[in-house]
Motif scaffolding. Structure first.
Motif, mmCIF file in Angstrom:
data_model
loop_
_atom_site.group_PDB
_atom_site.id
_atom_site.type_symbol
_atom_site.label_atom_id
_atom_site.label_comp_id
_atom_site.label_asym_id
_atom_site.label_seq_id
_atom_site.Cartn_x
_atom_site.Cartn_y
_atom_site.Cartn_z
ATOM 1 N N PHE A 63 1.072 5.499 0.147
ATOM 2 C CA PHE A 63 0.510 6.829 0.365
ATOM 3 C C PHE A 63 1.400 7.826 -0.383
ATOM 4 C CE2 PHE A 63 -0.878 4.566 4.235
ATOM 5 C CZ PHE A 63 -2.224 4.923 4.299
ATOM 6 N N HIS B 10 0.853 -1.184 0.000
ATOM 7 C CA HIS B 10 0.000 0.000 0.000
ATOM 8 C C HIS B 10 0.888 1.232 0.000
ATOM 9 C CE1 HIS B 10 -3.742 2.200 0.434
ATOM 10 N NE2 HIS B 10 -3.078 3.016 1.245
ATOM 11 N N ARG C 224 -2.564 15.335 7.988
ATOM 12 C CA ARG C 224 -3.562 14.306 7.645
ATOM 13 C C ARG C 224 -2.872 13.063 7.070
ATOM 14 N NH1 ARG C 224 -7.219 14.410 3.205
ATOM 15 N NH2 ARG C 224 -9.012 13.076 3.591
ATOM 16 N N ALA C 225 -1.801 13.268 6.306
ATOM 17 C CA ALA C 225 -1.072 12.117 5.733
ATOM 18 C C ALA C 225 -0.477 11.258 6.845
ATOM 19 C CB ALA C 225 0.023 12.617 4.796
ATOM 20 N N ASP C 226 0.110 11.884 7.857
ATOM 21 C CA ASP C 226 0.650 11.120 8.999
ATOM 22 C C ASP C 226 -0.467 10.341 9.695
ATOM 23 O OD1 ASP C 226 3.117 13.634 10.029
ATOM 24 O OD2 ASP C 226 3.345 11.790 8.835
ATOM 25 N N HIS C 227 -1.598 11.029 9.920
ATOM 26 C CA HIS C 227 -2.721 10.369 10.628
ATOM 27 C C HIS C 227 -3.254 9.192 9.821
ATOM 28 C CE1 HIS C 227 -3.679 14.238 13.132
ATOM 29 N NE2 HIS C 227 -2.549 13.650 13.472
ATOM 30 N N LYS C 228 -3.376 9.387 8.492
ATOM 31 C CA LYS C 228 -3.907 8.298 7.653
ATOM 32 C C LYS C 228 -2.974 7.085 7.697
ATOM 33 C CE LYS C 228 -5.581 9.466 3.458
ATOM 34 N NZ LYS C 228 -5.674 10.297 2.211
ATOM 35 N N ALA C 229 -1.671 7.337 7.676
ATOM 36 C CA ALA C 229 -0.705 6.215 7.718
ATOM 37 C C ALA C 229 -0.836 5.477 9.048
ATOM 38 C CB ALA C 229 0.716 6.751 7.533
ATOM 39 N N ARG C 230 -0.911 6.240 10.136
ATOM 40 C CA ARG C 230 -1.016 5.590 11.452
ATOM 41 C C ARG C 230 -2.306 4.782 11.553
ATOM 42 N NH1 ARG C 230 1.881 9.876 13.827
ATOM 43 N NH2 ARG C 230 0.114 11.140 14.497
ATOM 44 N N ALA C 231 -3.398 5.364 11.098
ATOM 45 C CA ALA C 231 -4.697 4.659 11.192
ATOM 46 C C ALA C 231 -4.646 3.381 10.362
ATOM 47 C CB ALA C 231 -5.807 5.577 10.688
ATOM 48 N N TYR C 232 -4.018 3.445 9.193
ATOM 49 C CA TYR C 232 -3.938 2.289 8.291
ATOM 50 C C TYR C 232 -3.116 1.169 8.937
ATOM 51 C CZ TYR C 232 -3.757 -0.142 3.805
ATOM 52 O OH TYR C 232 -3.916 -1.064 2.804
ATOM 53 N N THR D 76 4.773 5.175 3.415
ATOM 54 C CA THR D 76 4.022 6.301 3.977
ATOM 55 C C THR D 76 4.453 7.659 3.447
ATOM 56 O OG1 THR D 76 5.616 6.517 5.776
ATOM 57 C CG2 THR D 76 3.720 5.029 6.146
#
Ligand code: SF4
Length: 438
Positions: free
Chosen positions: A9, A7, A52-60, A46
């Motif tokens: 980002f 995956h 938001r990019a950091d948050h999306k990576a962590r959530a994923y 990542t």
């Protein structure tokens, strides 16, 4: 068979590095899949360009670690470089490989084969990657398991330190691949049958090696290849010189340019520490339009940068309208740790930032449909990315997503370049093959 899920980002550069990592896995031992499928191991590449990019990576990663406790999660890329602790805390099956150590992934197939291939499968947490010399170009994409165009990474890192950007922190100073090696890789990709090569990097405008810059490099690639069309990732406004515009006239250069403009206000451009003002953007767009007939020009714009007044925003909106970009990539400002802008004020309220972003996205929709309508009853060259019994679909040289009617055996046309005529642009471009009615 060991299944490895991927995956990505972020930007085309990250995509090219994922392609390179995925191409390391021999098909007789591994099955390369996208990360929405079950797999024994996952590689998550990542991005850290926005909060938001950091948050999306962590959530994923958190979700994958929870749903696949028995799988190995390798987390790499720019967020892994700057947020390693937060990411590795997301699960004992998470191994973080910072961006600067990405070349260690060259050893991943062997490590996974040993860890997961044998009878005694090892628990995920125990997998250790071999050390490897830091080499930004060690991972070379040999085509892509995920798309039809091949990426060619020619540059990495950045020396510009724009006030809002974390990329220099994540990827280090600018480095460029030797021109002879760039050419060797381009010829290899064309030899593998790729009909489109995307020249990519963090800031390809700053390409410099063996005494040459981007225009000379592109000339060498075009002279050394014969069939593949060449698409460029992005061009800084100040780098669009007459010399560059001259090489962009080459018929195999795609009529698609991505320009990180960021603002239309000279006051804000100066605060962003960008290396040009709005008139230079006008010049650059004029030169790009002089190199191709109605090229697709996309612009990045940041809204809500600290101190941005309603008038500054109006200047940005007016510039986008005046230059009729084909699409706008709009980013509400987010303060990034370690950047100059993180301590700049006055902050623009979040509500206002998103209002301005919505206004530009509305404008972008109007500009995109106006650009598509410009091409009705005109010819484009489409790289076919898929097909079914009746139609094929793909992307044109000027970056339109096109559905093609009339192609013989559309489901067998993937990866080919076809010349078609756009016949309608309402709700997406539709084209017919052959171009002329017989
Ligand atoms: S040119 Fe500026 S915005 Fe682009 S990567 Fe470099 S520092 Fe970031």
């Amino acid at each position: 068979m060991i299944r490895v899920g991927f995956h990505t980002f972020g930007c085309k550069l990250n995509q090219s590095e994922t392609d390179a990592i995925a191409s390391l896995f021999p098909a007789e031992l591994f099955s390369v899949v996208t990360a929405d499928q079950d797999a024994d191991a996952y590689v998550i590449n990542t991005c850290t360009v926005t909060t938001r990019a950091d948050h999306k990576a962590r959530a994923y990663v958190r979700a994958l670690a929870r749903t696949h406790p028995g799988s190995l999660l390798i987390v790499t890329g720019c967020s892994a470089q700057l947020e390693a602790d937060a990411l590795s805390a997301l699960g004992e099956n998470v191994t973080v490989v910072p961006q600067a150590e990405k070349s260690r992934l060259l050893g991943l197939p062997r490590v996974l084969a040993e860890a997961l291939g044998g009878a005694a499968r090892r628990r995920p947490g125990e997998v250790v990657l071999p050390e490897a010399p830091a080499d930004a170009f060690a991972l070379a994409a040999r085509g892509s398991a995920f798309r039809d165009r091949a990426h060619l990474k020619v540059q990495d890192g950045c020396d510009s330190w724009c006030a809002y950007c974390r990329v220099p922190q994540a990827r280090g100073p600018s480095v460029s691949l030797r021109p002879d090696e760039v050419l060797r890789r381009a010829i290899e990709l064309e030899g593998q049958g790729h009909r489109e090569i995307v020249v990519t990097g963090v800031n390809i405008s700053s390409y410099r090696a063996a005494g040459i810059g981007l225009p000379a490099l592109l000339r060498r690639v075009l002279d050394g290849t014969s069939r593949a069309r060449v698409r460029l990732s992005s061009l800084e406004p100040e780098s669009v010189t007459e010399d560059l515009a001259e090489v962009l006239r080459h018929p195999r250069i795609c009529a698609h340019f991505h320009v990180p403009v960021q603002s239309g206000s000279d006051r804000i451009l100066a605060r962003m520490r960008r290396r040009y003002l709005s008139d230079r953007v006008r010049d650059a767009v004029g030169r790009l339009r002089g190199s191709k007939r109605d090229p697709f020009i996309a612009a990045d714009l940041i809204v809500g940068f600290p101190g941005e007044s309603a008038e500054d925003f109006e200047e940005t909106r007016r510039l986008a309208e005046e230059l009729s970009f084909a699409t706008l990539h709009v980013f509400p400002f987010s303060p990034r740790p370690g950047t100059a802008a993180a301590s700049l004020g006055p902050a623009v309220p979040e509500r206002v930032r998103f209002e301005r972003a919505r206004a530009l996205l509305r404008l972008s929709r109007d500009l995109a449909s106006a650009y598509a309508r410009l091409w009705v009853e005109r010819d484009v060259q489409v790289l076919v990315e898929g097909g079914d019994a009746s139609t094929a679909w793909g992307v044109s040289d000027n970056y339109l997503k096109v559905t093609v009617d009339g192609l013989p055996r559309p489901q067998e046309a993937r990866g080919t370049l076809v010349d078609v005529r756009i016949v309608s642009a309402d709700g997406g471009c539709r084209a017919r093959f052959p171009r002329s009615r017989t």
